[in-house]
Each structure stands twice: as C-alpha cells, then as structure tokens.
Design a protein around this motif. Structure first.
Motif, mmCIF file in Angstrom:
data_model
loop_
_atom_site.group_PDB
_atom_site.id
_atom_site.type_symbol
_atom_site.label_atom_id
_atom_site.label_comp_id
_atom_site.label_asym_id
_atom_site.label_seq_id
_atom_site.Cartn_x
_atom_site.Cartn_y
_atom_site.Cartn_z
ATOM 1 N N VAL A 63 14.390 42.908 -45.971
ATOM 2 C CA VAL A 63 13.756 41.622 -45.682
ATOM 3 C C VAL A 63 14.577 40.467 -46.261
ATOM 4 C CG1 VAL A 63 12.189 41.433 -47.629
ATOM 5 C CG2 VAL A 63 11.495 40.590 -45.421
ATOM 6 N N SER A 64 15.308 40.742 -47.358
ATOM 7 C CA SER A 64 16.215 39.706 -47.872
ATOM 8 C C SER A 64 17.334 39.455 -46.879
ATOM 9 C CB SER A 64 16.821 40.137 -49.208
ATOM 10 O OG SER A 64 15.819 40.456 -50.118
ATOM 11 N N LEU A 65 17.821 40.542 -46.279
ATOM 12 C CA LEU A 65 18.854 40.391 -45.264
ATOM 13 C C LEU A 65 18.340 39.561 -44.089
ATOM 14 C CD1 LEU A 65 21.722 41.274 -44.330
ATOM 15 C CD2 LEU A 65 20.574 43.072 -43.059
ATOM 16 N N MET A 66 17.087 39.834 -43.661
ATOM 17 C CA MET A 66 16.505 39.060 -42.564
ATOM 18 C C MET A 66 16.438 37.578 -42.916
ATOM 19 S SD MET A 66 13.464 41.646 -41.585
ATOM 20 C CE MET A 66 12.551 40.698 -40.385
ATOM 21 N N THR A 67 16.042 37.283 -44.171
ATOM 22 C CA THR A 67 15.974 35.885 -44.603
ATOM 23 C C THR A 67 17.349 35.248 -44.541
ATOM 24 O OG1 THR A 67 14.238 36.575 -46.092
ATOM 25 C CG2 THR A 67 15.158 34.410 -46.461
ATOM 26 N N PHE A 68 18.351 36.004 -45.024
ATOM 27 C CA PHE A 68 19.719 35.495 -44.994
ATOM 28 C C PHE A 68 20.154 35.205 -43.558
ATOM 29 C CE2 PHE A 68 24.280 36.514 -44.651
ATOM 30 C CZ PHE A 68 24.771 35.465 -45.398
ATOM 31 N N ILE A 69 19.859 36.133 -42.642
ATOM 32 C CA ILE A 69 20.244 35.944 -41.233
ATOM 33 C C ILE A 69 19.618 34.677 -40.678
ATOM 34 C CG2 ILE A 69 19.936 36.883 -38.923
ATOM 35 C CD1 ILE A 69 20.180 39.670 -40.132
ATOM 36 N N LEU A 70 18.330 34.471 -40.984
ATOM 37 C CA LEU A 70 17.646 33.308 -40.413
ATOM 38 C C LEU A 70 18.187 32.009 -41.009
ATOM 39 C CD1 LEU A 70 15.764 33.484 -38.140
ATOM 40 C CD2 LEU A 70 13.856 33.096 -39.644
ATOM 41 N N ILE A 71 18.501 32.017 -42.316
ATOM 42 C CA ILE A 71 19.083 30.805 -42.910
ATOM 43 C C ILE A 71 20.444 30.521 -42.281
ATOM 44 C CG2 ILE A 71 20.037 29.824 -45.032
ATOM 45 C CD1 ILE A 71 17.864 31.150 -46.587
ATOM 46 N N MET A 72 21.251 31.598 -42.102
ATOM 47 C CA MET A 72 22.555 31.427 -41.460
ATOM 48 C C MET A 72 22.409 30.814 -40.077
ATOM 49 S SD MET A 72 25.146 32.035 -43.136
ATOM 50 C CE MET A 72 26.500 32.214 -42.006
ATOM 51 N N SER A 73 21.453 31.337 -39.285
ATOM 52 C CA SER A 73 21.329 30.835 -37.920
ATOM 53 C C SER A 73 20.817 29.399 -37.932
ATOM 54 C CB SER A 73 20.421 31.740 -37.092
ATOM 55 O OG SER A 73 19.092 31.501 -37.397
ATOM 56 N N SER A 74 20.071 29.038 -38.991
ATOM 57 C CA SER A 74 19.634 27.654 -39.110
ATOM 58 C C SER A 74 20.831 26.740 -39.369
ATOM 59 C CB SER A 74 18.635 27.544 -40.264
ATOM 60 O OG SER A 74 17.614 26.664 -39.945
ATOM 61 N N VAL A 75 21.776 27.234 -40.179
ATOM 62 C CA VAL A 75 22.976 26.439 -40.460
ATOM 63 C C VAL A 75 23.809 26.267 -39.199
ATOM 64 C CG1 VAL A 75 25.113 26.350 -41.765
ATOM 65 C CG2 VAL A 75 23.053 27.118 -42.870
ATOM 66 N N THR A 76 24.007 27.371 -38.453
ATOM 67 C CA THR A 76 24.804 27.231 -37.236
ATOM 68 C C THR A 76 24.116 26.285 -36.253
ATOM 69 O OG1 THR A 76 23.786 29.217 -36.353
ATOM 70 C CG2 THR A 76 25.916 29.485 -37.434
ATOM 71 N N MET A 77 22.760 26.307 -36.255
ATOM 72 C CA MET A 77 22.049 25.407 -35.347
ATOM 73 C C MET A 77 22.261 23.950 -35.742
ATOM 74 S SD MET A 77 20.355 24.610 -32.848
ATOM 75 C CE MET A 77 19.364 25.704 -31.906
ATOM 76 N N VAL A 78 22.208 23.676 -37.060
ATOM 77 C CA VAL A 78 22.367 22.280 -37.478
ATOM 78 C C VAL A 78 23.816 21.831 -37.224
ATOM 79 C CG1 VAL A 78 22.968 22.496 -39.926
ATOM 80 C CG2 VAL A 78 21.489 20.676 -39.200
ATOM 81 N N LEU A 79 24.763 22.773 -37.287
ATOM 82 C CA LEU A 79 26.143 22.415 -36.952
ATOM 83 C C LEU A 79 26.276 22.126 -35.456
ATOM 84 C CD1 LEU A 79 28.074 24.930 -39.224
ATOM 85 C CD2 LEU A 79 27.968 22.451 -39.472
ATOM 86 N N ALA A 80 25.513 22.865 -34.637
ATOM 87 C CA ALA A 80 25.520 22.598 -33.194
ATOM 88 C C ALA A 80 24.972 21.201 -32.919
ATOM 89 C CB ALA A 80 24.698 23.648 -32.455
ATOM 90 N N VAL A 81 23.877 20.839 -33.614
ATOM 91 C CA VAL A 81 23.293 19.510 -33.421
ATOM 92 C C VAL A 81 24.299 18.436 -33.809
ATOM 93 C CG1 VAL A 81 21.480 17.950 -34.253
ATOM 94 C CG2 VAL A 81 20.921 20.312 -33.741
ATOM 95 N N HIS A 82 24.979 18.668 -34.938
ATOM 96 C CA HIS A 82 25.965 17.688 -35.404
ATOM 97 C C HIS A 82 27.112 17.561 -34.402
ATOM 98 C CE1 HIS A 82 28.278 15.256 -38.075
ATOM 99 N NE2 HIS A 82 29.255 16.139 -38.148
ATOM 100 N N ALA A 83 27.592 18.706 -33.898
ATOM 101 C CA ALA A 83 28.652 18.662 -32.888
ATOM 102 C C ALA A 83 28.169 17.933 -31.642
ATOM 103 C CB ALA A 83 29.102 20.076 -32.544
ATOM 104 N N GLY A 84 26.871 18.047 -31.351
ATOM 105 C CA GLY A 84 26.302 17.336 -30.212
ATOM 106 C C GLY A 84 26.348 15.826 -30.403
ATOM 107 N N HIS A 85 26.076 15.383 -31.657
ATOM 108 C CA HIS A 85 26.178 13.946 -31.945
ATOM 109 C C HIS A 85 27.583 13.437 -31.652
ATOM 110 C CE1 HIS A 85 22.603 14.129 -34.887
ATOM 111 N NE2 HIS A 85 22.220 13.681 -33.731
#
Lengths: 227, 132
Positions: free
Chosen positions: A78-100
């Motif tokens: 479950v710690s791994l799952m948390t890590f995966i979700l945080i990672m995907s949140s970071v990649t998402m915020v980078l996508a938003v920034h690249a969109g700007h």
C-alpha cells in the motif's frame, strides 16, 4: 504624479468572473467540493461504525502481502500504491505546466506517464482485493478476521469488508474514470485539438480532478491502513 | 499572441523555477509518507509511540499532505481569495460531521457494552460464522 497609485481591484462590480477563473474550471472546483462531501460521508460513517464496535481487524495483519511474494510484509504494497499515485500527480502537474507554456509534445509525454501511473495503481489494487477476497476471506458481507477466542478464530465485524470495498472501490472508480478521461485528452493533445483552440485548459481541468483523486487516497490511506 | 515570445524563452526542465517548486513539493509529500510508514513500522515492532499519540501524528501529517496537494498541485494558493473561501468554507461542515458522528459511534459502543441484549441486535454481527 509620476508614481502609479495602486488601486485595489474590485471583483464584484460585474462584467468579469469574481473568481478570475473560467466557467469550466470553477465548475470543476464545485464538483470536487461536492465529491469531497461524498467521500467524507463514506469515511465518517466508516469511522462511526469503527468507534461503535469493540473489535476491529488490525491493518498490519490484514494488508501484509506484497503481491505474489510469500511472507509477512505489512504496509509495503500500500506504500508502493501511495508512491505511485503521488508520482502520477507530479507528472500530471508537469503536464498542466507544459500546457501553460503550450508545449504540445511535453504535455503528451507527461499525460502518458500519468496514465501509466493510474493503470499501475489500479493493478496494485486488483492484487490487494484478490488477496483479501481469496486468502483472507473478507467480502462485502463476510469477515473471517475476528478475535481469537479460546484458540478458535471467530468472525469479525462484517462492516470492515463492506466499508473497505465500498470506499476503496469508489476511489478506484474515480481513478479508472480519470484514466479514461486522461486517455481521451491525450488523444486530443496528439491530434492538436488544443493547439488549434489556443489553450490547454482541458488539461488543467483533468489535472484538478486527478489531484483530487490523489488527495482522497491520502485520506483513505490514513483511515484504512494507518489508524 | 504576444505571449509566444516569452513562452519560447522559458527555461526548460529543472532550470524552470515552477518545475523546481513542483519537484520540491513532491519531495515533501514523499518524505511525509515515508515518515508515516516509518512510524507505523516503529509501532509495529516496538509498540513505542502509544496508539493515541501515533494516531495524532498520522492525522496531522495527513493534513500537511492535503495542504500541499491542494495549495500547490491544485494551485489553490495562487487563486483569488474569493475562490479559496468558496471552496474551503463549506468544508467546515465536515469538521462538524466528524465530531458529531464519531461521538455518536462512541456512545453507541457504550450502550451496547452496558446492555448486552443490544449486542444481538447489532447490524454488524455476522451470524453465519459466529456460531462455532
């Protein structure tokens, strides 16, 4: 006078959004507020039930499998799952920034990683549910993880399984629909739809949703696995 | 658009200050999670932080994580106050809900323990497996 006088802008005089965001983003925020209430209602009812019973299964024992590896490994998967979700949140915020910055290729790249992260999370959850249902005997209506009385295992509160599968299932449903919407938006990015439109606001909106899903997982993680 | 020239000049990758901030938030979230799991293991092996203290630590660290996700990833910190308050003020109802319902659950437990008959009426009792 040379010096410019700073006038405090009044946002409530009309002719503009008093929130300074577009209609779509504002409605996404309000949807997320309403979704927050749905999740908190579920989590609060879980807490109420847990407060009302004398015995509750120990999370360190219930979630002690790390995928197919044998042995007692509490909390690891479950710690791994948390890590995966945080990672995907970071990649998402980078996508938003690249969109700007209107960088089509970068948006596509980060969205792709976000989708991979979402799918990996769902895969982990499938493993966890399988272990719980087939090995530990916990379902929506049954719970074999009760207190040991006179050397015999007894049944635990069936509410444990009901709440666990309802809440993580509802959250998994959000992740799944997020992945689907992400795929649709990725296709649109690659087709150049947002390039033609002149802005990547759609990526911002799905970004808000995706971070919310991450936020809910932070609470689910605490309520089910840590407390 | 006149922005285009500025956008082209934006530094890429880790040279971009916005990206650096985001990466920093990621490290904060990761560290807080590791600390949480660390405390959970510490309690598992040594029973050291008593359960009440441990739960208080978990809940406050969770609020810290929620703050960073909402403020930085969801960008709420940089929005207008109007939007911030419209989103956050309704959440006060949740604080009321947690307080009221958990107290309710607790009193339910006391009632059940003091009047044994109610135990048999509990909707959470699983009669199919409790017989042996």
């Amino acid at each position: 006078m040379e010096t410019a006088v700073k006038v405090k802008k009044n946002w409530w005089t009309g002719g503009q959004s008093p929130y300074n965001v577009s209609y779509g983003k504002l409605m996404m925020w309000f949807f997320l507020v309403s979704d927050t209430f749905t999740f908190s209602a579920l989590l609060i009812s879980y807490g109420t039930t847990r407060f009302s019973v004398n015995y509750w299964p120990d999370a360190n024992y219930v979630f002690n499998k790390f995928f197919i590896i044998k042995g007692n490994m509490p909390l690891l998967s479950v710690s791994l799952m948390t890590f995966i979700l945080i990672m995907s949140s970071v990649t998402m915020v980078l996508a938003v920034h690249a969109g700007h910055l209107k960088r089509q290729k970068e948006v596509a790249k980060w969205l792709f990683f976000t989708i991979i992260g979402g799918l990996a999370f769902l895969g982990c959850q499938a493993f966890e549910w399988t272990d719980l249902i087939t090995e530990k005997g916990v379902t929506m209506t049954h719970n074999l993880l009760g207190p040991v009385v006179n050397g015999h295992a007894t049944a635990g509160p069936s509410a444990f399984g009901a709440f666990f599968f309802t809440i993580t299932g509802f959250h998994g449903c959000h992740v799944f629909s997020g992945v689907i919407i992400n795929i649709i938006i990725l296709i649109n990015v690659l087709k150049g739809t947002y390039e033609k439109r002149g802005h990547y606001e759609m990526v911002e909106k799905i970004g808000l949703y995706w971070h919310f899903v991450d936020l809910v997982w932070v609470y689910v993680f605490t309520c089910f696995y840590l407390l | 658009m006149e922005h285009v020239q500025i956008l082209e000049d934006q530094p890429r990758g880790l040279k971009d200050p916005v990206v650096r901030t985001l990466i920093r938030v990621f490290w904060i979230l990761l560290c807080v999670t590791i600390v949480e799991v660390g405390f959970a293991f510490l309690h598992y092996f040594t029973d050291f932080p008593p359960r009440v203290l441990l739960n208080a630590i978990f809940i406050s660290l969770t609020v810290v994580k929620a703050f960073f996700i909402v403020a930085e990833f969801m960008h709420l910190r940089h929005e207008l106050k109007n939007l911030i308050f419209s989103v956050l003020v309704p959440l006060l109802f949740i604080i009321w809900g947690i307080t009221a319902f958990l107290a309710d659950g607790n009193s339910w437990k006391h009632m059940r323990n003091e009047t044994p008959v109610i135990e048999h009426l509990s909707p959470w009792r699983n009669d199919m497996h409790a017989s042996h």
